[in-house]
Design an enzyme around this catalytic site. Structure first.
Site, PDB file in Angstrom:
ATOM      1  N   THR A  15       0.952  -1.347   0.053  1.00 35.39           N
ATOM      2  CA  THR A  15      -0.098  -0.169  -0.171  1.00 35.39           C
ATOM      3  C   THR A  15       0.857   1.282  -0.095  1.00 35.39           C
ATOM      4  O   THR A  15       0.611   2.390  -0.801  1.00 35.39           O
ATOM      5  CB  THR A  15      -0.939  -0.045   1.318  1.00 35.39           C
ATOM      6  OG1 THR A  15      -1.561  -1.226   1.134  1.00 35.39           O
ATOM      7  CG2 THR A  15      -1.866   1.221   1.178  1.00 35.39           C
ATOM      8  N   ALA A  45      12.170  -3.019  -5.523  1.00 35.63           N
ATOM      9  CA  ALA A  45      12.542  -4.404  -5.371  1.00 35.63           C
ATOM     10  C   ALA A  45      11.044  -4.881  -4.609  1.00 35.63           C
ATOM     11  O   ALA A  45      10.609  -4.311  -3.591  1.00 35.63           O
ATOM     12  CB  ALA A  45      13.486  -4.594  -4.251  1.00 35.63           C
ATOM     13  N   GLU A 131       9.159  10.356   9.016  1.00 39.99           N
ATOM     14  CA  GLU A 131       7.989  11.221   9.222  1.00 39.99           C
ATOM     15  C   GLU A 131       6.789  10.342   9.228  1.00 39.99           C
ATOM     16  O   GLU A 131       5.615  10.584   9.803  1.00 39.99           O
ATOM     17  CB  GLU A 131       7.790  12.395   8.097  1.00 39.99           C
ATOM     18  CG  GLU A 131       6.749  13.224   8.247  1.00 39.99           C
ATOM     19  CD  GLU A 131       6.745  14.013   9.603  1.00 39.99           C
ATOM     20  OE1 GLU A 131       7.810  14.652   9.976  1.00 39.99           O
ATOM     21  OE2 GLU A 131       5.787  13.573  10.549  1.00 39.99           O
ATOM     22  N   GLY A 136       0.346   9.376  10.121  1.00 39.09           N
ATOM     23  CA  GLY A 136       0.469   9.027   8.476  1.00 39.09           C
ATOM     24  C   GLY A 136       1.027  10.376   7.811  1.00 39.09           C
ATOM     25  O   GLY A 136       1.989  10.745   7.929  1.00 39.09           O
ATOM     26  N   ILE A 138       0.269  13.471   8.478  1.00 38.43           N
ATOM     27  CA  ILE A 138       0.190  14.830   9.464  1.00 38.43           C
ATOM     28  C   ILE A 138       1.706  14.959   9.761  1.00 38.43           C
ATOM     29  O   ILE A 138       2.641  14.108  10.198  1.00 38.43           O
ATOM     30  CB  ILE A 138      -0.320  14.330  10.898  1.00 38.43           C
ATOM     31  CG1 ILE A 138      -1.883  14.093  10.655  1.00 38.43           C
ATOM     32  CG2 ILE A 138      -0.256  15.649  11.731  1.00 38.43           C
ATOM     33  CD1 ILE A 138      -2.433  13.434  11.782  1.00 38.43           C
ATOM     34  N   GLY A 189      -7.318  -0.874   4.029  1.00 37.44           N
ATOM     35  CA  GLY A 189      -5.851  -0.851   4.031  1.00 37.44           C
ATOM     36  C   GLY A 189      -5.361  -0.222   5.167  1.00 37.44           C
ATOM     37  O   GLY A 189      -4.099   0.352   5.321  1.00 37.44           O
ATOM     38  N   ASP A 203       0.259  -0.616  18.106  1.00 38.68           N
ATOM     39  CA  ASP A 203       0.795   0.380  17.168  1.00 38.68           C
ATOM     40  C   ASP A 203       0.761   1.625  17.762  1.00 38.68           C
ATOM     41  O   ASP A 203       1.855   2.570  17.343  1.00 38.68           O
ATOM     42  CB  ASP A 203      -0.173   0.114  16.091  1.00 38.68           C
ATOM     43  CG  ASP A 203      -0.005   1.159  14.787  1.00 38.68           C
ATOM     44  OD1 ASP A 203       0.981   0.832  14.319  1.00 38.68           O
ATOM     45  OD2 ASP A 203      -0.762   2.329  14.517  1.00 38.68           O
ATOM     46  N   LYS A 207       3.749   4.404  18.184  1.00 35.29           N
ATOM     47  CA  LYS A 207       4.040   5.844  17.806  1.00 35.29           C
ATOM     48  C   LYS A 207       4.344   6.800  18.913  1.00 35.29           C
ATOM     49  O   LYS A 207       4.946   7.649  18.734  1.00 35.29           O
ATOM     50  CB  LYS A 207       2.668   6.184  17.153  1.00 35.29           C
ATOM     51  CG  LYS A 207       2.380   5.329  15.729  1.00 35.29           C
ATOM     52  CD  LYS A 207       1.203   5.329  15.228  1.00 35.29           C
ATOM     53  CE  LYS A 207       0.996   4.551  13.891  1.00 35.29           C
ATOM     54  NZ  LYS A 207      -0.397   4.479  13.556  1.00 35.29           N
TER      55      LYS A 207
HETATM   56  N1  HSE Z   1      -2.383   0.445  11.236  1.00 34.90           N
HETATM   57  C1  HSE Z   1      -2.101   1.907  11.184  1.00 34.90           C
HETATM   58  C2  HSE Z   1      -3.336   2.737  11.463  1.00 34.90           C
HETATM   59  C3  HSE Z   1      -1.647   2.366   9.952  1.00 34.90           C
HETATM   60  O1  HSE Z   1      -4.305   2.044  11.724  1.00 34.90           O
HETATM   61  O2  HSE Z   1      -2.922   3.846  12.129  1.00 34.90           O
HETATM   62  C4  HSE Z   1      -0.808   3.692   9.806  1.00 34.90           C
HETATM   63  O3  HSE Z   1       0.215   3.578  10.872  1.00 34.90           O
END
Ligand code: HSE
Length: 436
Positions: A15, A45, A131, A136, A138, A189, A203, A207
């Site tokens: 993606t 690649a 970044e 994402g 921002i 996605g 996740d 971050k």
């Molecule tokens: N899986 C992450 C989210 C993707 O849903 O925020 C972006 O980092």
């Protein structure tokens, strides 16, 4: 760099990689106008070349052999968009050792192995930018490192995971069940290859690790961040939250106190009047309070092909400007300094207001027993709701909102309450967000 041409190699055409290739091919002129450089997507690649990505790759060297890209002396910048720990770590280290700058969105890797990769980058006089790893599209990392460089950060909090925000939005607005909403996020996605990382809070914690390290100039170990996910939240809790005029959001929180940092990720009830309550679907929002700037808010798409690729390209252009500087000049390192030592405040010592939802038998004395245990632990109740039983087994939800209480007192009280035989084990405890 010959004739101001920057050669770029992408590892992984999923993606995000597809988005990066698309911008490099479709916005070529715009990027040149803005940077006076020419960006040449030289090699990609990728193992799966059968998928139709709606890209014209006729001018690009498409290979399945990563070494072809890593060992190409003409490639200046390597973009890693395969995600995960391995082989991403091996590929990035090799690229850095081959003196190529690296750009990645790989938050899991940076949060856990970032220091190691930085060291390799520094030893080899190249740079490593990320970044796109947080928020994402921002520009939050540039926001902290550059735009707000004059500030000490008092608090940073917000929505850092698009998938869980999408799920919670669909549960709130469309009455969807958790699984159904997660399926939607996967189809769009946003979700990680393993969505457990999203729904467990992992996740967002990756971050938060990255933002906290930058904000505090120290290396924050990922495994020291307290996290809870959203899997225990039911439609019933959403309905209760709504009845209190609140919305449930998965928040990542950074608060700097004199005695240390309070860092955590957990689902939180937030008043509907707070701007964060209106941040919906995969959108992310981050509130940053600096000692000079005051309160700022960063808002935008936190996931998806185009926003994430937009952030990656900003790193590519930055690095390319460095490449110009480097010609005949000494290495100019923009790596963040992670030299400070900070203490983390253990979750037990944090105070919050709480939302507690128990499923209990509808028999006399239940409320007084529960409130008695809370009182023994110094926890005061601010509101209470009990629904009538519609279930055959006669269990009813009881929801309590509390005044501020210490986490360790709450934990002690909960341990005792769930031992009552009239209480089901699967209770829910959420924190209520209050501005500091
Ligand atoms: N899986 C992450 C989210 C993707 O849903 O925020 C972006 O980092």
């Amino acid at each position: 760099m010959k004739n101001r041409q920057v050669n770029i190699g992408i590892i992984g055409l999923g993606t995000v990689g597809t988005g990066v290739a698309r911008i490099l091919l479709e916005q070529k002129e715009l990027l040149t106008t803005r940077s006076t450089l020419s960006f040449n997507l030289k090699t990609i690649a990728e193992l799966d070349w059968n998928k139709d990505r709606n890209l014209d790759l006729s001018q690009v060297n498409c290979t399945t052999d990563v070494d072809e890209l890593l060992n190409d002396p003409e490639i200046n910048i390597v973009v890693e968009t395969i995600g995960g720990y391995e082989p991403a770590f091996t590929f990035i280290s090799k690229a850095l050792k081959n003196r190529k700058h690296v750009v990645t969105a790989n938050k899991a890797l940076i949060a856990t192995k970032g220091m190691e990769l930085y060291k390799i980058a520094q030893e080899n006089g190249v740079d490593f930018l990320f970044e796109a790893s947080v928020g994402g599209g921002i520009p939050i990392i540039k926001g902290l490192r550059e735009g707000l460089v004059a500030n000490r950060f008092e608090s940073i909090y917000g929505i850092l995971n698009g998938t869980t925000n999408y799920i919670l939005t669909k549960m709130h607005r469309d009455g969807l069940e958790f699984d159904e909403a997660l399926k939607g996020a996967q189809e769009k996605g946003f979700a990680e290859a393993n969505p457990t990382l999203d729904i467990s809070g992992g996740d967002a914690a990756h971050k938060l690790t990255i933002l906290s390290s930058i904000a505090s100039n120290s290396f924050i170990p990922f495994d020291k961040i307290y996290m809870e996910g959203i899997t225990g939240i039911t439609k019933m809790d959403i309905t209760f939250a709504q009845s209190f005029g609140m919305t449930i959001k998965l928040l990542a929180i950074y608060r700097a106190y004199k005695d240390g940092l309070d860092l955590r990720v957990h689902p939180t009830l937030i008043n509907n009047s707070h701007l964060l309550a209106a941040v919906s679907n995969e959108l992310n929002a981050i509130f940053v309070k600096g000692d000079f700037v005051g309160d700022t808010m960063f808002y935008g798409p936190g996931a998806g092909e185009r926003p994430t690729a937009s952030a990656i390209i900003s790193d590519i252009v930055d690095l390319s400007r460095d490449l110009l500087l480097q010609e005949g000049e000494k290495y100019c390192n923009r790596a963040i300094s992670l030299t400070q030592n900070v203490q983390l405040i253990p979750i037990e010592d944090v105070t919050s207001r709480f939302y507690l939802r128990f499923m209990t038998k509808d028999i006399p004395g239940v409320l007084s027993m529960i409130s008695g245990v809370l009182a023994e632990n110094g926890i005061s109740i601010s509101s209470m709701v009990q629904l009538e039983s519609h279930e055959k087994d006669n269990y009813v939800p009881i929801v309590l909102l509390t005044h501020e209480a210490l986490e360790k007192s709450m934990e002690r009280a909960l341990q005792k309450i769930v031992k009552f035989d009239f209480v089901k084990e699967d209770y829910l405890r959420l924190r209520i967000f209050e501005e500091s």
